[in-house]
Design an enzyme around this catalytic site. Structure first.
Site, PDB file in Angstrom:
ATOM      1  N   ASP A  85      49.811  30.669  34.877  1.00 16.07           N
ATOM      2  CA  ASP A  85      50.958  29.419  34.434  1.00 16.07           C
ATOM      3  C   ASP A  85      51.600  29.283  33.060  1.00 16.07           C
ATOM      4  O   ASP A  85      51.283  30.013  33.182  1.00 16.07           O
ATOM      5  CB  ASP A  85      49.081  28.513  34.727  1.00 16.07           C
ATOM      6  CG  ASP A  85      49.282  27.753  34.929  1.00 16.07           C
ATOM      7  OD1 ASP A  85      49.674  26.802  36.158  1.00 16.07           O
ATOM      8  OD2 ASP A  85      48.999  25.612  34.490  1.00 16.07           O
ATOM      9  N   HIS A  86      52.332  28.625  34.070  1.00  8.89           N
ATOM     10  CA  HIS A  86      53.392  27.987  33.005  1.00  8.89           C
ATOM     11  C   HIS A  86      53.954  29.102  31.892  1.00  8.89           C
ATOM     12  O   HIS A  86      53.482  29.103  30.996  1.00  8.89           O
ATOM     13  CB  HIS A  86      52.952  27.268  31.984  1.00  8.89           C
ATOM     14  CG  HIS A  86      52.706  25.583  32.384  1.00  8.89           C
ATOM     15  ND1 HIS A  86      53.236  24.560  32.518  1.00  8.89           N
ATOM     16  CD2 HIS A  86      51.388  25.222  32.636  1.00  8.89           C
ATOM     17  CE1 HIS A  86      52.854  23.443  32.932  1.00  8.89           C
ATOM     18  NE2 HIS A  86      51.509  23.554  32.989  1.00  8.89           N
ATOM     19  N   GLU A 158      50.319  21.043  24.944  1.00 10.78           N
ATOM     20  CA  GLU A 158      49.343  22.517  25.588  1.00 10.78           C
ATOM     21  C   GLU A 158      49.652  24.029  25.717  1.00 10.78           C
ATOM     22  O   GLU A 158      50.581  23.949  25.223  1.00 10.78           O
ATOM     23  CB  GLU A 158      49.088  22.622  27.134  1.00 10.78           C
ATOM     24  CG  GLU A 158      48.078  23.917  27.115  1.00 10.78           C
ATOM     25  CD  GLU A 158      48.069  23.589  28.906  1.00 10.78           C
ATOM     26  OE1 GLU A 158      46.718  23.335  29.448  1.00 10.78           O
ATOM     27  OE2 GLU A 158      48.723  23.765  30.095  1.00 10.78           O
ATOM     28  N   HIS A 202      48.671  16.788  30.124  1.00  8.61           N
ATOM     29  CA  HIS A 202      47.613  17.947  29.388  1.00  8.61           C
ATOM     30  C   HIS A 202      46.878  17.272  29.361  1.00  8.61           C
ATOM     31  O   HIS A 202      47.664  16.460  27.542  1.00  8.61           O
ATOM     32  CB  HIS A 202      48.552  19.032  29.093  1.00  8.61           C
ATOM     33  CG  HIS A 202      49.326  20.078  30.582  1.00  8.61           C
ATOM     34  ND1 HIS A 202      50.896  20.520  29.939  1.00  8.61           N
ATOM     35  CD2 HIS A 202      49.088  19.903  31.416  1.00  8.61           C
ATOM     36  CE1 HIS A 202      51.292  21.266  31.242  1.00  8.61           C
ATOM     37  NE2 HIS A 202      50.575  21.220  31.435  1.00  8.61           N
ATOM     38  N   GLY A 203      45.505  17.442  28.141  1.00  5.21           N
ATOM     39  CA  GLY A 203      44.842  16.984  27.319  1.00  5.21           C
ATOM     40  C   GLY A 203      44.413  16.088  28.136  1.00  5.21           C
ATOM     41  O   GLY A 203      44.573  15.224  28.837  1.00  5.21           O
ATOM     42  N   HIS A 240      49.272  19.219  37.880  1.00  5.79           N
ATOM     43  CA  HIS A 240      49.533  19.420  36.584  1.00  5.79           C
ATOM     44  C   HIS A 240      48.586  18.456  35.798  1.00  5.79           C
ATOM     45  O   HIS A 240      48.840  17.265  35.851  1.00  5.79           O
ATOM     46  CB  HIS A 240      49.930  19.834  35.293  1.00  5.79           C
ATOM     47  CG  HIS A 240      50.527  21.391  36.154  1.00  5.79           C
ATOM     48  ND1 HIS A 240      50.415  22.250  34.900  1.00  5.79           N
ATOM     49  CD2 HIS A 240      50.943  21.988  37.489  1.00  5.79           C
ATOM     50  CE1 HIS A 240      51.354  23.749  35.921  1.00  5.79           C
ATOM     51  NE2 HIS A 240      51.269  23.300  37.246  1.00  5.79           N
ATOM     52  N   GLY A 241      47.412  18.776  34.621  1.00  8.97           N
ATOM     53  CA  GLY A 241      46.688  17.787  34.131  1.00  8.97           C
ATOM     54  C   GLY A 241      45.735  17.006  34.374  1.00  8.97           C
ATOM     55  O   GLY A 241      45.894  15.656  34.475  1.00  8.97           O
ATOM     56  N   ASN A 262      45.108  21.319  38.623  1.00  4.54           N
ATOM     57  CA  ASN A 262      44.946  22.006  37.216  1.00  4.54           C
ATOM     58  C   ASN A 262      44.031  21.747  36.397  1.00  4.54           C
ATOM     59  O   ASN A 262      44.361  19.872  35.540  1.00  4.54           O
ATOM     60  CB  ASN A 262      46.178  22.705  35.928  1.00  4.54           C
ATOM     61  CG  ASN A 262      46.708  23.040  36.622  1.00  4.54           C
ATOM     62  OD1 ASN A 262      46.554  23.911  37.933  1.00  4.54           O
ATOM     63  ND2 ASN A 262      47.912  23.796  36.266  1.00  4.54           N
TER      64      ASN A 262
HETATM   65 ZN   LIG Z   1      49.796  22.823  33.231  1.00  3.57          ZN
END
Ligand SMILES: [Zn+2]
Length: 335
Positions: A85-86, A158, A202-203, A240-241, A262
């Site tokens: 990822d990322h 993140e 994210h988070g 994402h997130g 994700n």
């Molecule tokens: Zn991500």
């Protein structure tokens, strides 16, 4: 010049070591390793760390994890999509290193080491983002690999990338940008996906900070269908997130072509939750090697054995991941 070469010893060299120890009166600590954490800790103790100036630690670690999955997945009898990822701009040498290993693996086994890699160049200008992604995609395509790219900015924080202060309009991907990426990547192949920003973060944060708008994905799909004369829902989107997202919005995003979500943060918590629960339940047995409510001399070895409490983390991790499979409408999809 060292007496013994790096790697696993055997034969004459192993015997030379035994003799060395006996003659010179030293002995080796034998360690019961229970996973890569303890394996790496042993190697680090002996070596005093590992050089990482060319990201060799990140590359070999990634390769090693991938090989482990290749080795065991067939025994579980499950298909795996193996993905990194990322990778932001400064991590591109890591992806190059993984692709070097992946090309070698392909020569030997006829399949790639990973199913896909993600390049996250969303912090760069869009032309650079797409141009670089296309170049990597050209290298991945002959291996049968997919690429994932990012457009717009996933909010939150993140792995040291903090987007929590980004203005709101960047948190929602523009359909024109998705169309541009779609056009350029399509010139190489079809196996690409797009992590688009639709207010996802994210988070896990308290509600109300950013508004999740899955309809952004639909807008892009409709725009491309119309402008580029494709079929309906031409793009594979990645969510994402996903941690902390309500099921109805997850299902809505799936309806607009999200094929993966994700959920790192919730899974991080779920692993810890199992360990925390175990600790609370057995607290009186976890304060020292000896001594518990049954007596001051009673041993606690079977309580603090990492295999016991790490397993508790795995159990709650599995429970949370089962919820994700349900949220994602992904149960019994291999029948
Ligand atoms: Zn991500």
């Amino acid at each position: 010049m060292k007496k013994y070469k790096p790697g696993v010893l055997f034969g004459k060299e192993l015997e030379a070591l035994y003799k060395d120890a006996k003659d010179n009166q030293f002995a080796l600590p034998a360690v019961n390793t229970i996973g890569t954490d303890t394996i790496n800790a042993v190697l680090e103790t002996a070596a005093k760390g590992m050089p990482n100036d060319k990201l060799q630690g990140n590359i070999t670690g990634g390769v090693s994890g991938a090989l482990h999955i290749h080795n065991v997945a067939k025994y579980y009898g499950v298909p795996v999509v193996l993905h990194t990822d990322h990778a932001a701009k400064k991590w591109l040498p890591w992806i190059s290193g993984l692709l070097d290993a992946g090309e070698q693996f392909f020569k030997e086994k006829g399949q790639p080491l990973f199913s896909s890699h993600m390049l996250d160049l969303s912090e760069e200008p869009i032309e650079e983002n797409i141009h670089t992604s296309v170049e990597f995609f050209k290298r991945m395509k002959p291996l049968g690999m997919a690429i994932e790219i990012e457009l717009g900015v996933t909010g939150g924080e993140e792995d040291g990338v903090d987007n929590s202060g980004v203005e709101n309009d960047k948190l929602y991907t523009q359909p024109q940008h998705v169309a541009y990426a779609y056009t350029e990547l399509s010139k190489v192949g079809t196996l690409f996906s797009v992590a688009a920003a639709f207010g996802n973060v994210h988070g896990v944060y308290s509600p109300g900070n950013v508004e999740l708008r899955p309809v952004i994905l639909k807008n892009s799909q409709d725009y491309i269908e119309k402008e580029l004369k494709t079929g309906p829902k031409p793009v594979y989107f990645v969510f994402h997130g996903g941690s902390g997202s309500p099921q109805h919005q997850i299902r809505e995003a799936i309806g607009y072509g999200a094929i993966k979500m994700n959920i790192d943060t919730d899974l991080q918590w779920s692993f810890w939750e199992g360990v925390l629960g175990y600790y609370k339940k057995n607290e009186a047995y976890l304060q020292g090697q000896l001594g518990n409510p049954e007596g001051a001399e009673k041993p606690n070895k079977k309580y603090y054995d990492p295999r016991v409490w790490l397993r508790k983390g795995e159990e709650t991790f599995i429970k949370r991941l089962e919820v994700a499979f349900e949220d994602l409408n992904c149960i019994n999809r291999n029948a």
